[in-house]
Design a protein around this motif. Structure first.
Motif, PDB file in Angstrom:
ATOM      1  N   PRO A 168       3.420  41.217  49.689  1.00 49.57           N
ATOM      2  CA  PRO A 168       4.292  41.982  48.818  1.00 49.57           C
ATOM      3  C   PRO A 168       3.557  42.450  47.560  1.00 49.57           C
ATOM      4  CG  PRO A 168       4.847  39.655  48.656  1.00 49.57           C
ATOM      5  CD  PRO A 168       3.791  39.789  49.716  1.00 49.57           C
ATOM      6  N   LEU A 169       3.948  43.645  47.108  1.00 51.27           N
ATOM      7  CA  LEU A 169       3.288  44.314  46.003  1.00 51.27           C
ATOM      8  C   LEU A 169       4.286  44.551  44.881  1.00 51.27           C
ATOM      9  CD1 LEU A 169       0.798  47.208  46.286  1.00 51.27           C
ATOM     10  CD2 LEU A 169       2.612  47.319  44.615  1.00 51.27           C
ATOM     11  N   LEU A 170       3.909  44.153  43.680  1.00 55.10           N
ATOM     12  CA  LEU A 170       4.717  44.390  42.483  1.00 55.10           C
ATOM     13  C   LEU A 170       3.990  45.397  41.614  1.00 55.10           C
ATOM     14  CD1 LEU A 170       7.137  43.664  40.625  1.00 55.10           C
ATOM     15  CD2 LEU A 170       5.645  41.912  39.601  1.00 55.10           C
ATOM     16  N   ASP A 171       4.685  46.468  41.236  1.00 54.23           N
ATOM     17  CA  ASP A 171       4.138  47.468  40.331  1.00 54.23           C
ATOM     18  C   ASP A 171       4.845  47.323  38.992  1.00 54.23           C
ATOM     19  OD1 ASP A 171       2.582  49.846  39.657  1.00 54.23           O
ATOM     20  OD2 ASP A 171       4.493  50.922  39.685  1.00 54.23           O
ATOM     21  N   LEU A 172       4.074  47.069  37.938  1.00 53.68           N
ATOM     22  CA  LEU A 172       4.677  46.904  36.622  1.00 53.68           C
ATOM     23  C   LEU A 172       5.208  48.239  36.125  1.00 53.68           C
ATOM     24  CD1 LEU A 172       2.217  44.482  34.782  1.00 53.68           C
ATOM     25  CD2 LEU A 172       4.126  43.947  36.303  1.00 53.68           C
ATOM     26  N   GLY A 173       6.435  48.223  35.644  1.00 53.64           N
ATOM     27  CA  GLY A 173       7.081  49.420  35.142  1.00 53.64           C
ATOM     28  C   GLY A 173       8.101  49.947  36.133  1.00 53.64           C
ATOM     29  N   PRO A 174       8.768  51.030  35.767  1.00 51.76           N
ATOM     30  CA  PRO A 174       9.779  51.619  36.645  1.00 51.76           C
ATOM     31  C   PRO A 174       9.113  52.440  37.748  1.00 51.76           C
ATOM     32  CG  PRO A 174       9.587  52.920  34.668  1.00 51.76           C
ATOM     33  CD  PRO A 174       8.693  51.726  34.473  1.00 51.76           C
ATOM     34  N   PRO A 175       9.872  52.802  38.797  1.00 49.82           N
ATOM     35  CA  PRO A 175       9.308  53.716  39.804  1.00 49.82           C
ATOM     36  C   PRO A 175       8.777  54.973  39.103  1.00 49.82           C
ATOM     37  CG  PRO A 175      11.424  52.875  40.523  1.00 49.82           C
ATOM     38  CD  PRO A 175      11.250  52.441  39.094  1.00 49.82           C
ATOM     39  N   ALA A 183       5.639  58.509  39.527  1.00 52.22           N
ATOM     40  CA  ALA A 183       4.901  59.398  40.428  1.00 52.22           C
ATOM     41  C   ALA A 183       3.662  58.720  41.017  1.00 52.22           C
ATOM     42  CB  ALA A 183       4.512  60.672  39.687  1.00 52.22           C
ATOM     43  N   LEU A 184       2.942  57.948  40.228  1.00 49.48           N
ATOM     44  CA  LEU A 184       1.751  57.282  40.748  1.00 49.48           C
ATOM     45  C   LEU A 184       2.125  56.240  41.792  1.00 49.48           C
ATOM     46  CD1 LEU A 184      -1.272  56.813  40.849  1.00 49.48           C
ATOM     47  CD2 LEU A 184      -1.071  55.403  38.804  1.00 49.48           C
ATOM     48  N   PRO A 211       8.020  62.280  30.483  1.00 49.00           N
ATOM     49  CA  PRO A 211       8.268  63.636  30.949  1.00 49.00           C
ATOM     50  C   PRO A 211       7.021  64.503  30.772  1.00 49.00           C
ATOM     51  CG  PRO A 211       9.421  63.243  28.890  1.00 49.00           C
ATOM     52  CD  PRO A 211       8.782  61.947  29.300  1.00 49.00           C
ATOM     53  N   VAL A 212       6.825  65.408  31.702  1.00 54.22           N
ATOM     54  CA  VAL A 212       5.678  66.299  31.630  1.00 54.22           C
ATOM     55  C   VAL A 212       5.932  67.295  30.506  1.00 54.22           C
ATOM     56  CG1 VAL A 212       4.335  68.025  32.863  1.00 54.22           C
ATOM     57  CG2 VAL A 212       5.155  65.997  34.062  1.00 54.22           C
ATOM     58  N   ALA A 213       5.133  67.212  29.470  1.00 55.87           N
ATOM     59  CA  ALA A 213       5.343  68.036  28.281  1.00 55.87           C
ATOM     60  C   ALA A 213       4.685  69.405  28.409  1.00 55.87           C
ATOM     61  CB  ALA A 213       4.801  67.315  27.056  1.00 55.87           C
ATOM     62  N   SER A 214       3.674  69.505  29.266  1.00 53.58           N
ATOM     63  CA  SER A 214       2.957  70.765  29.398  1.00 53.58           C
ATOM     64  C   SER A 214       2.200  70.791  30.709  1.00 53.58           C
ATOM     65  CB  SER A 214       1.977  70.941  28.238  1.00 53.58           C
ATOM     66  OG  SER A 214       0.942  69.975  28.355  1.00 53.58           O
ATOM     67  N   GLU A 215       1.748  71.971  31.071  1.00 52.72           N
ATOM     68  CA  GLU A 215       0.932  72.095  32.280  1.00 52.72           C
ATOM     69  C   GLU A 215      -0.380  71.330  32.122  1.00 52.72           C
ATOM     70  OE1 GLU A 215      -1.404  75.606  34.584  1.00 52.72           O
ATOM     71  OE2 GLU A 215       0.649  76.064  33.927  1.00 52.72           O
ATOM     72  N   ALA A 216      -0.939  71.333  30.913  1.00 55.46           N
ATOM     73  CA  ALA A 216      -2.178  70.593  30.661  1.00 55.46           C
ATOM     74  C   ALA A 216      -1.969  69.090  30.863  1.00 55.46           C
ATOM     75  CB  ALA A 216      -2.694  70.872  29.252  1.00 55.46           C
ATOM     76  N   TYR A 217      -0.816  68.573  30.391  1.00 54.32           N
ATOM     77  CA  TYR A 217      -0.510  67.153  30.584  1.00 54.32           C
ATOM     78  C   TYR A 217      -0.375  66.845  32.075  1.00 54.32           C
ATOM     79  CZ  TYR A 217       1.682  62.620  30.408  1.00 54.32           C
ATOM     80  OH  TYR A 217       1.940  61.294  30.597  1.00 54.32           O
ATOM     81  N   GLU A 218       0.288  67.709  32.804  1.00 56.40           N
ATOM     82  CA  GLU A 218       0.465  67.505  34.246  1.00 56.40           C
ATOM     83  C   GLU A 218      -0.886  67.500  34.962  1.00 56.40           C
ATOM     84  OE1 GLU A 218       2.942  69.338  38.027  1.00 56.40           O
ATOM     85  OE2 GLU A 218       3.115  70.287  36.064  1.00 56.40           O
ATOM     86  N   ARG A 219      -1.775  68.418  34.612  1.00 59.40           N
ATOM     87  CA  ARG A 219      -3.120  68.448  35.229  1.00 59.40           C
ATOM     88  C   ARG A 219      -3.880  67.163  34.907  1.00 59.40           C
ATOM     89  NH1 ARG A 219      -3.411  73.624  33.057  1.00 59.40           N
ATOM     90  NH2 ARG A 219      -4.984  72.911  31.575  1.00 59.40           N
ATOM     91  N   ALA A 220      -3.784  66.696  33.655  1.00 64.27           N
ATOM     92  CA  ALA A 220      -4.470  65.463  33.254  1.00 64.27           C
ATOM     93  C   ALA A 220      -3.919  64.270  34.025  1.00 64.27           C
ATOM     94  CB  ALA A 220      -4.331  65.247  31.755  1.00 64.27           C
ATOM     95  N   ALA A 221      -2.603  64.208  34.194  1.00 63.51           N
ATOM     96  CA  ALA A 221      -1.990  63.107  34.950  1.00 63.51           C
ATOM     97  C   ALA A 221      -2.468  63.130  36.399  1.00 63.51           C
ATOM     98  CB  ALA A 221      -0.473  63.209  34.887  1.00 63.51           C
ATOM     99  N   ARG A 222      -2.535  64.299  36.997  1.00 59.21           N
ATOM    100  CA  ARG A 222      -3.011  64.387  38.386  1.00 59.21           C
ATOM    101  C   ARG A 222      -4.451  63.903  38.504  1.00 59.21           C
ATOM    102  NH1 ARG A 222      -0.113  69.435  38.741  1.00 59.21           N
ATOM    103  NH2 ARG A 222      -2.076  70.542  38.423  1.00 59.21           N
TER     104      ARG A 222
END
Length: 184
Positions: free
Chosen positions: A35-42, A44-45, A8-19
């Protein structure tokens, strides 16, 4: 909830860093085969990857990648496997990389990102969510041990420049490693 689920996005700073990390990752990907496999759950990336490259990744969802062999629930063969910011959360990344090698088709690609361990970790600390952060030589050794040949390697800086000495020093060092590789 597993450690591999969407944070979960904990802060605006975390969200900017993720972007910034997502943008750096997407800018280095190149082309993707299905076919493409992405490790982990669906997440944002993966959604951004799907939109930008017009691919339809399948996910490992909530499977425990530390305990369940990848071939047992995602047998493939896969043309591409992506592992963006996943390996650092695993107790045994070699176990997962061995599974990736087993389910990749010949000539298949593994594309991953991991946080780069800071050379002055004692000054900046390590994320409490990470079991591992990798120095370049450690990641190269791990990929070779798992049977992968590195095709492309990029180290990028996604740190934000802010007030203070620590943000300034962080800005001087690359903090994300992007790797594209194929089976030996």
């Amino acid at each position: 909830m597993s450690i591999q689920s969407e944070v979960p996005v904990a802060s605006e700073a975390y969200e900017r860093a993720a972007r910034r990390r997502f943008r750096a990752t997407l800018d280095n990907v190149g082309t993707l085969a299905e076919p493409l496999l992405d490790l982990g759950p669906p997440n944002a990336l993966a959604r951004s990857l799907s939109q930008r490259f017009h691919v339809h990744p399948q996910h490992t969802d909530m499977h425990d990648l530390d305990r369940e062999p990848l071939p047992s629930f995602c047998p493939g063969p896969w043309a591409t496997i992506t592992a963006f910011e996943i390996l650092e959360h695993l107790m045994n990344p070699l176990f997962v990389l061995d599974g990736c090698r087993e389910v990749l088709q010949p000539g298949g690609a593994l594309i991953l990102t991991v946080p780069r361990r800071h050379p002055w970790e004692w000054l900046f600390g390590k994320s409490t969510e990470h079991f591992h952060e990798f120095a370049a030589d450690e990641l190269r050794w791990l990929l070779d041990k798992a049977g992968f040949e590195i095709v492309r390697w990029r180290e990028v800086n996604t740190s934000e420049l802010g007030p203070g000495v620590r943000p300034l020093l962080r800005r001087l060092f690359r903090n994300l490693i992007f790797v594209a590789c194929r089976r030996h």
